[in-house]
Each structure stands twice: as structure tokens, then as C-alpha cells.
Design an enzyme around this catalytic site. Structure first.
Site, PDB file in Angstrom:
ATOM      1  N   GLY A  46      93.173  35.310  16.923  1.00 25.91           N
ATOM      2  CA  GLY A  46      92.406  35.887  15.827  1.00 25.91           C
ATOM      3  C   GLY A  46      91.302  36.770  16.374  1.00 25.91           C
ATOM      4  N   GLN A  51      83.497  41.176  16.158  1.00 22.31           N
ATOM      5  CA  GLN A  51      83.629  40.935  17.590  1.00 22.31           C
ATOM      6  C   GLN A  51      83.841  42.208  18.393  1.00 22.31           C
ATOM      7  OE1 GLN A  51      86.649  37.660  16.721  1.00 22.31           O
ATOM      8  NE2 GLN A  51      85.815  37.038  18.703  1.00 22.31           N
ATOM      9  N   CYS A  92      87.205  30.957  21.680  1.00 20.89           N
ATOM     10  CA  CYS A  92      86.831  32.214  21.040  1.00 20.89           C
ATOM     11  C   CYS A  92      86.813  33.327  22.076  1.00 20.89           C
ATOM     12  CB  CYS A  92      85.448  32.063  20.392  1.00 20.89           C
ATOM     13  SG  CYS A  92      84.871  33.521  19.525  1.00 20.89           S
ATOM     14  N   LEU A  93      87.348  34.476  21.696  1.00 19.93           N
ATOM     15  CA  LEU A  93      87.347  35.617  22.617  1.00 19.93           C
ATOM     16  C   LEU A  93      85.922  36.086  22.918  1.00 19.93           C
ATOM     17  CD1 LEU A  93      90.375  37.626  21.172  1.00 19.93           C
ATOM     18  CD2 LEU A  93      90.332  36.095  23.160  1.00 19.93           C
ATOM     19  N   HIS A 134      87.405  30.198  11.114  1.00 26.90           N
ATOM     20  CA  HIS A 134      86.709  30.623  12.332  1.00 26.90           C
ATOM     21  C   HIS A 134      86.395  32.119  12.271  1.00 26.90           C
ATOM     22  CE1 HIS A 134      86.260  30.580  16.889  1.00 26.90           C
ATOM     23  NE2 HIS A 134      86.450  31.872  16.660  1.00 26.90           N
ATOM     24  N   GLU A 135      87.385  32.920  11.884  1.00 25.67           N
ATOM     25  CA  GLU A 135      87.189  34.376  11.854  1.00 25.67           C
ATOM     26  C   GLU A 135      86.261  34.803  10.716  1.00 25.67           C
ATOM     27  OE1 GLU A 135      87.974  35.956  14.437  1.00 25.67           O
ATOM     28  OE2 GLU A 135      89.339  34.479  15.276  1.00 25.67           O
ATOM     29  N   HIS A 138      82.774  34.590  11.779  1.00 19.66           N
ATOM     30  CA  HIS A 138      82.318  35.773  12.523  1.00 19.66           C
ATOM     31  C   HIS A 138      81.779  36.838  11.575  1.00 19.66           C
ATOM     32  CE1 HIS A 138      83.232  35.023  16.694  1.00 19.66           C
ATOM     33  NE2 HIS A 138      84.480  34.647  16.402  1.00 19.66           N
TER      34      HIS A 138
END
Length: 168
Positions: A46, A51, A92-93, A134-135, A138
């Protein structure tokens, strides 16, 4: 298509709240393709526009085994369908190399728009439900490390800041 730079914690730009997408055009389609390519290149499941320093309410997800079922969610919202919580070791990225157990609602109903601006709804359970939540966090300026203890969050912050200094 191009690979976009992914912001890393504790970059303050990750805390910016994303604005709704109002224009559905070729520029948006290019951003979506670039985000998908960036997510796959980074071996993520994701990626939120926040991000990659684009503060629009857009996210891409691909939880398929082969990375061949990308989904796009624009201006997403969700409603909790099940009070039962699921625990996942989230990564997480934007917080590379760290995984922590986070509890989130097991099932949610998502309302969003696709790349053409068409509204759709979807029920998500399991890893897809976790990933969506989660996304969307963000897009609201929140990270999975906000769900863990202050001590753990500070350790992660210190380690990443040290790494950033080495590569700067």
C-alpha cells in the site's frame, strides 16, 4: 512512469493532512501509475499519496500474492462493520525495517472514487481492511508508530534519524 521518493519518518511532511481530489484527469492517472510503480518497486502492499509528498486523498493498494491486482482509492472513507479487532505486524514504506503489532477493526466498508471519479463501495476484511485503515491514516497525518508505546516510537525515530544522517 517513474519511481517517486518515499518520505521517511520522522519527516514532518508525513503529518500533513491530505486534501480531497477534485480533478480527475490525465495528470492524476500518471500519479496513480507512478505510485503503483513506486509501491511495487519498494515491495510494499500500500502507498498513500502523502508518502510521496503529494497531499491529496489518494492511495493505492495491492495485497495479491503476485502483485497483479492493484486497487485505487480516491477520497476514501471507511465505516467499521465489526468491533472485533485483528492484530497484524504492520510495516510501512515510510518506516523502513520496522514492524510492530497493531490492532485494527477486522472488517470495514469503504466508500471511495476510482480514477475516473466514479463512486464505489467495498467491504474489506483481513489484510485488505488493515491496509486500507493504515493508508487512510497516512492521509490524516497519522503513522502506525502512533499506535505503539512512546518508548518504542522514540527508539525507531532515533534509529531512522541516525540512518538518515549516514546517507545525507
Amino acid at each position: 512512469m517513474s519511481i517517486l521518493q518515499i518520505l521517511e519518518f520522522p519527516d514532518p511532511r508525513l503529518r500533513k493532512i491530505a486534501e480531497p481530489v477534485t480533478v480527475f484527469d490525465g495528470k492524476l492517472e500518471v500519479l496513480i501509475e507512478d505510485m503503483l510503480e513506486t509501491m511495487h518497486e519498494a515491495q510494499g502492499i500500500g502507498l498513500a499519496a502523502t508518502q510521496v509528498n503529494v497531499h491529496k486523498r489518494l492511495l493505492v493498494i495491492d495485497v495479491s500474492e503476485n502483485g497483479d491486482s492493484p486497487r485505487v482509492y480516491i477520497n476514501p472513507t471507511f465505516e467499521i462493520l465489526d468491533d472485533e479487532l485483528s492484530e497484524y505486524d504492520e510495516g510501512c514504506l515510510s518506516v523502513p525495517g520496522f514492524y510492530e503489532t497493531v490492532s485494527r477493526p477486522r472488517a470495514v466498508k469503504i466508500s471511495a472514487q476510482d480514477a475516473k471519479g466514479e463512486v464505489f463501495e467495498q467491504v474489506a476484511e483481513g489484510i485488505l481492511a488493515t491496509c486500507i485503515q493504515h493508508e487512510i491514516d497516512h492521509l490524516d497525518g497519522k503513522l502506525f508508530v502512533d499506535y505503539i508505546s512512546t518508548l518504542k516510537r522514540q527508539r525507531i525515530r532515533s534509529k531512522l534519524e541516525k540512518e538518515h544522517k549516514k546517507t545525507a
